[in-house]
Write a protein that holds these residues in place. Sequence first.
Motif, short mmCIF file in Angstrom:
data_model
loop_
_atom_site.label_atom_id
_atom_site.label_comp_id
_atom_site.label_asym_id
_atom_site.label_seq_id
_atom_site.Cartn_x
_atom_site.Cartn_y
_atom_site.Cartn_z
N PHE A 161 2.35 15.30 -8.21
CA PHE A 161 3.37 16.24 -8.15
C PHE A 161 4.25 16.28 -9.18
CE2 PHE A 161 2.13 15.45 -3.64
CZ PHE A 161 1.24 16.77 -3.62
N VAL A 162 4.59 15.18 -10.15
CA VAL A 162 5.65 14.91 -10.85
C VAL A 162 4.83 14.77 -12.43
CG1 VAL A 162 7.34 13.51 -11.82
CG2 VAL A 162 7.02 13.75 -9.22
N TYR A 163 3.92 14.10 -12.72
CA TYR A 163 3.40 13.78 -14.20
C TYR A 163 2.68 15.07 -14.59
CZ TYR A 163 1.03 12.24 -18.08
OH TYR A 163 0.73 11.93 -19.26
N ARG A 164 2.69 15.34 -15.67
CA ARG A 164 1.86 16.37 -16.43
C ARG A 164 1.70 16.06 -18.00
NH1 ARG A 164 5.07 19.82 -19.83
NH2 ARG A 164 7.28 19.46 -19.55
N ALA B 219 0.79 -1.17 0.00
CA ALA B 219 -0.13 0.08 -0.16
C ALA B 219 1.01 1.28 -0.03
CB ALA B 219 -0.71 -0.12 1.15
N GLY B 220 2.15 1.13 0.47
CA GLY B 220 2.86 2.33 0.58
C GLY B 220 3.62 2.62 -0.67
N TRP B 221 3.92 1.50 -1.45
CA TRP B 221 4.21 1.75 -2.79
C TRP B 221 3.33 2.27 -3.68
CZ3 TRP B 221 9.06 1.71 -4.45
CH2 TRP B 221 9.97 0.78 -3.68
N ILE B 222 1.82 2.07 -3.44
CA ILE B 222 0.89 2.47 -4.15
C ILE B 222 0.72 4.05 -3.95
CG2 ILE B 222 -1.67 2.53 -4.63
CD1 ILE B 222 -1.44 -0.46 -4.02
N LEU B 223 0.97 4.51 -2.64
CA LEU B 223 0.84 5.94 -2.25
C LEU B 223 1.98 6.71 -3.03
CD1 LEU B 223 -0.26 5.56 1.51
CD2 LEU B 223 -1.64 6.57 -0.24
N GLY C 165 3.13 6.19 -5.80
CA GLY C 165 2.61 6.31 -7.29
C GLY C 165 1.52 7.52 -7.19
N PHE C 166 0.65 7.34 -6.05
CA PHE C 166 -0.36 8.82 -6.14
C PHE C 166 0.51 9.96 -5.75
CE2 PHE C 166 -3.81 6.12 -4.30
CZ PHE C 166 -4.67 6.59 -4.97
N GLY C 167 1.62 9.97 -5.27
CA GLY C 167 2.46 11.28 -5.24
C GLY C 167 2.92 11.63 -6.43
#
Length: 311
Positions: free
Chosen positions: A99-102, A87-91, A93-95
């Motif tokens: 904040f990174v992808y555009r 679940a931490g890895w998935i979070l 990915g959320f970040g």
Amino acid sequence: MLAGELLMTTSALWSVQIAGRLIAGTGGILLSVLMTKMVADWFTGREIATAMAIFVNSWPVGIAISLMLLPWIGARFGLHLVNLAVAGWILIGFGLMAFVYRAPEAAVSLEGERGSLTSETVYAVVAASSIWCLYNLGLSMIFSFGPSMLVERGWSMAAAGSTISIVLWLAAISVPFGGFLADQTKRGEAIIVAGSIAFALLTVLLSRSGHVLPIVIAVGAVCGLPAGAIMSLPARVLERKTRAIGMGIFYTAFYAGSPVGAAIGGKLSTSIGSASAALDFGAVVLLVCPAILWFFRRIVAGQKRLALPST
């Protein structure tokens, strides 16, 4: 994916674990479709094979990391913390998404527009998906039945699994290298054909030869080469406004064919009484890939002729 993973932390009951996996798996499939489109939006017409190779390489690299970390976490802290770690890895990915992808600027102008797929485009996408499905089946036969084949020869399960895992580690290098090679040489189709044939021949050799380690190393060095070029095929026939639905069709055909092929491999292994039969089946499906690529090329060539202005 996060909801399914957190559900599995609530109870060890079989029904809860299955429900959590179904929910998480559904999220994983949706992400596969959407993220493939996102990569294509950025790199179509540029280093598409390299980009797709790096993208699909996240699969073997993620599995390799999980195989190293999750058993250690489970042994020391229990299954509950394993689920929390995922679940931490998935979070994370959320970040990254927040904040990174555009999105590429060109995609903004197409927002709200809907495109339609011609029957020829659908055929081409299904053909590309079939190549990807058969290629992955050939690869999965190595992982699924390679250790069993070595155990049949008298190897211990630990030694057999460790040896076959070398393919996974080397694939993490050969996949991006194959994509880079396809972009630099502009010969992606040749890499698909040569890579599929070489992969098939090495698979047959692995099922019959006693020199396991050098063949496993050769398989790992070769098996990843076609991946980026194969994943770049849909971008050749899909416009930006049809890319989402097109990649949906691509993955629908892929996920429909994968379990059928895996079941055939298992059935052959059981009926013949040797895991080598599944590896031979993997070699056969790999040799079908160049034939489907020929069909794909004919469709693309036909589309280009129709697109030419009449004189």
